[in-house]
Enzyme design. Sequence first.
Site, PDB file in Angstrom:
ATOM      1  N   SER A  49       0.830  -1.207   0.000  1.00 30.77           N
ATOM      2  CA  SER A  49       0.000   0.000   0.000  1.00 30.77           C
ATOM      3  C   SER A  49       0.861   1.253   0.000  1.00 30.77           C
ATOM      4  O   SER A  49       1.973   1.258   0.549  1.00 30.77           O
ATOM      5  CB  SER A  49      -0.874  -0.014   1.258  1.00 30.77           C
ATOM      6  OG  SER A  49      -1.449   1.247   1.482  1.00 30.77           O
ATOM      7  N   TYR A  52      -1.993  -1.333  11.141  1.00 25.84           N
ATOM      8  CA  TYR A  52      -2.265  -1.881   9.803  1.00 25.84           C
ATOM      9  C   TYR A  52      -1.168  -1.445   8.831  1.00 25.84           C
ATOM     10  O   TYR A  52      -0.571  -2.265   8.123  1.00 25.84           O
ATOM     11  CB  TYR A  52      -3.638  -1.405   9.283  1.00 25.84           C
ATOM     12  CG  TYR A  52      -3.717  -1.447   7.787  1.00 25.84           C
ATOM     13  CD1 TYR A  52      -3.876  -2.650   7.115  1.00 25.84           C
ATOM     14  CD2 TYR A  52      -3.569  -0.279   7.023  1.00 25.84           C
ATOM     15  CE1 TYR A  52      -3.893  -2.697   5.735  1.00 25.84           C
ATOM     16  CE2 TYR A  52      -3.589  -0.312   5.648  1.00 25.84           C
ATOM     17  CZ  TYR A  52      -3.746  -1.516   5.010  1.00 25.84           C
ATOM     18  OH  TYR A  52      -3.753  -1.558   3.636  1.00 25.84           O
ATOM     19  N   LYS A  71       2.108  -3.581   6.647  1.00 28.67           N
ATOM     20  CA  LYS A  71       2.502  -3.541   5.218  1.00 28.67           C
ATOM     21  C   LYS A  71       3.999  -3.275   5.112  1.00 28.67           C
ATOM     22  O   LYS A  71       4.697  -3.902   4.315  1.00 28.67           O
ATOM     23  CB  LYS A  71       1.700  -2.462   4.472  1.00 28.67           C
ATOM     24  CG  LYS A  71       0.228  -2.790   4.304  1.00 28.67           C
ATOM     25  CD  LYS A  71       0.003  -4.025   3.445  1.00 28.67           C
ATOM     26  CE  LYS A  71      -1.439  -4.434   3.342  1.00 28.67           C
ATOM     27  NZ  LYS A  71      -1.661  -5.765   2.782  1.00 28.67           N
TER      28      LYS A  71
HETATM   29  C1  UD1 Z   1      -7.165   4.123   3.895  1.00 32.25           C
HETATM   30  C2  UD1 Z   1      -5.978   3.867   4.779  1.00 32.25           C
HETATM   31  C3  UD1 Z   1      -4.917   3.177   3.978  1.00 32.25           C
HETATM   32  C4  UD1 Z   1      -5.459   1.877   3.421  1.00 32.25           C
HETATM   33  C5  UD1 Z   1      -6.728   2.136   2.622  1.00 32.25           C
HETATM   34  C6  UD1 Z   1      -7.362   0.791   2.316  1.00 32.25           C
HETATM   35  C7  UD1 Z   1      -5.940   5.703   6.417  1.00 32.25           C
HETATM   36  C8  UD1 Z   1      -5.203   6.891   6.888  1.00 32.25           C
HETATM   37  N1  UD1 Z   1      -5.455   5.114   5.314  1.00 32.25           N
HETATM   38  O1  UD1 Z   1      -6.736   4.999   2.841  1.00 32.25           O
HETATM   39  O2  UD1 Z   1      -3.809   2.909   4.810  1.00 32.25           O
HETATM   40  O3  UD1 Z   1      -4.498   1.262   2.612  1.00 32.25           O
HETATM   41  O4  UD1 Z   1      -7.650   2.901   3.368  1.00 32.25           O
HETATM   42  O5  UD1 Z   1      -8.386   0.933   1.421  1.00 32.25           O
HETATM   43  O6  UD1 Z   1      -6.927   5.338   6.985  1.00 32.25           O
HETATM   44  N2  UD1 Z   1     -13.154  10.372   3.416  1.00 32.25           N
HETATM   45  C9  UD1 Z   1     -14.179  11.222   3.762  1.00 32.25           C
HETATM   46  N3  UD1 Z   1     -15.321  10.686   4.272  1.00 32.25           N
HETATM   47  C10 UD1 Z   1     -15.488   9.342   4.443  1.00 32.25           C
HETATM   48  C11 UD1 Z   1     -14.435   8.473   4.082  1.00 32.25           C
HETATM   49  C12 UD1 Z   1     -13.277   9.025   3.577  1.00 32.25           C
HETATM   50  O7  UD1 Z   1     -14.051  12.448   3.611  1.00 32.25           O
HETATM   51  O8  UD1 Z   1     -16.549   8.924   4.937  1.00 32.25           O
HETATM   52  C13 UD1 Z   1     -11.923  10.931   2.829  1.00 32.25           C
HETATM   53  C14 UD1 Z   1     -10.678  10.665   3.657  1.00 32.25           C
HETATM   54  O9  UD1 Z   1     -10.459  11.675   4.587  1.00 32.25           O
HETATM   55  C15 UD1 Z   1      -9.603  10.596   2.577  1.00 32.25           C
HETATM   56  C16 UD1 Z   1     -10.338  10.082   1.335  1.00 32.25           C
HETATM   57  O10 UD1 Z   1     -11.714  10.281   1.595  1.00 32.25           O
HETATM   58  O11 UD1 Z   1      -9.154  11.892   2.295  1.00 32.25           O
HETATM   59  C17 UD1 Z   1     -10.082   8.616   1.077  1.00 32.25           C
HETATM   60  O12 UD1 Z   1     -10.326   7.891   2.269  1.00 32.25           O
HETATM   61  P1  UD1 Z   1     -10.320   6.302   2.318  1.00 32.25           P
HETATM   62  O13 UD1 Z   1     -11.155   5.768   1.225  1.00 32.25           O
HETATM   63  O14 UD1 Z   1     -10.628   5.891   3.707  1.00 32.25           O
HETATM   64  O15 UD1 Z   1      -8.824   5.921   1.943  1.00 32.25           O
HETATM   65  P2  UD1 Z   1      -7.437   6.379   2.609  1.00 32.25           P
HETATM   66  O16 UD1 Z   1      -7.636   7.068   3.885  1.00 32.25           O
HETATM   67  O17 UD1 Z   1      -6.669   7.104   1.570  1.00 32.25           O
END
Ligand code: UD1
Length: 344
Positions: A126, A151, A155
């Site tokens: 990742s 987690y 990795k």
């Molecule tokens: C997350 C994990 C990453 C992991 C991946 C697996 C963290 C910090 N990182 O990535 O290590 O490999 O999931 O799929 O948790 N967001 C919102 N509202 C929501 C959900 C997400 O605003 O309800 C935003 C988050 O703040 C982020 C973006 O959407 O900026 C993507 O979030 P997400 O899909 O959870 O992925 P990551 O955080 O990048």
Amino acid sequence: MHNILVTGGTGYIGSHTAVELIEEGFNVLIADNLSNSDITVLDGIEEITGVRPLFEKTDLCDRSSLKEYFNRNPGIDAVIHFAAAKAVGESVENPLMYYRNNLVSLINLLEEMELRSSGSLVFSSSCTVYGQPGKLPVTEEAPVKKAESPYGNTKKISEDIIADTVKAAGHLRAISLRYFNPIGAHHTALIGELPRGVPDNLVPFITQTAIGIRDELKVFGDDYNTPDGSCIRDYLHVTDLARAHVTAIKRLLHDKNSKDYEVFNLGTGTGVSVLEMIRTFEKVASMKLRYRVTDRRPGDIEQVWADTTLANSELGWKAGHSLEDALASAWKWEKNYRQLKKNK
Ligand code: UD1
């Protein structure tokens, strides 16, 4: 025909990879403990490809049952290792469970591979290993940072375990694929992402809000140092990601790898903000999405996207789908899945 063991093959990325492997003429064996996936995924794979992969419910953390598995299936040529727990929050609450599950399973697998002819491994890593990179887009040469969560640490440690094992063992070769943010579903909408409970990830939360299961999407912060204030990620279509695994497997099986252990970034090379994701979804689904900006989510990285030069030139892989395609496929899957559930 090469036999490929796909651990975690009923999961989200594993199932899409199984489909692409079968369509490229590989014989796919799936080992999964079904802790975070559903056996009916096999029906989807079969409906798409006409082939039902050989499935066994297997706990990779159980050394002796893994040995028996390899004894029963002696012709495994290569392994793609997806099986792992991946909920960031849960890993903070229960680190030992994450270290045991994600690391013991990998060690058992490598020990078994060391003893056999199945000497090629593709590992599901990742971009989390980069933390917040100082320079964007991030290349494979960027320093690996201290992980934000257990987690993420699994990795990083897994990559180290693989690199050290490959160095010591004569016949093992491995590729770690550092995924950015996989989204979307197979174009048939017969397989897709199936989060248990409330989704942590952005796109399943968007589609569940759109279909009415969630009241509204929370945008975690709009005060970041980015053009619109929301976080930026590199979202890639899961089918593109699945195809990268096939490319990596062929590279190892045909001795095209340049080193015994290689690492590649898998992304589109383009950063997209959370607010841009909402706008694009609204466009492809022709609807307004209910959302509200809330506080930042602890542990979130401000912005990250991939430099894909190495994957493009050396691996010979490039993400082909647009963001619109990826979001449209996620939406089609969500609607199809809810319909299927209703009909059951
Ligand atoms: C997350 C994990 C990453 C992991 C991946 C697996 C963290 C910090 N990182 O990535 O290590 O490999 O999931 O799929 O948790 N967001 C919102 N509202 C929501 C959900 C997400 O605003 O309800 C935003 C988050 O703040 C982020 C973006 O959407 O900026 C993507 O979030 P997400 O899909 O959870 O992925 P990551 O955080 O990048």
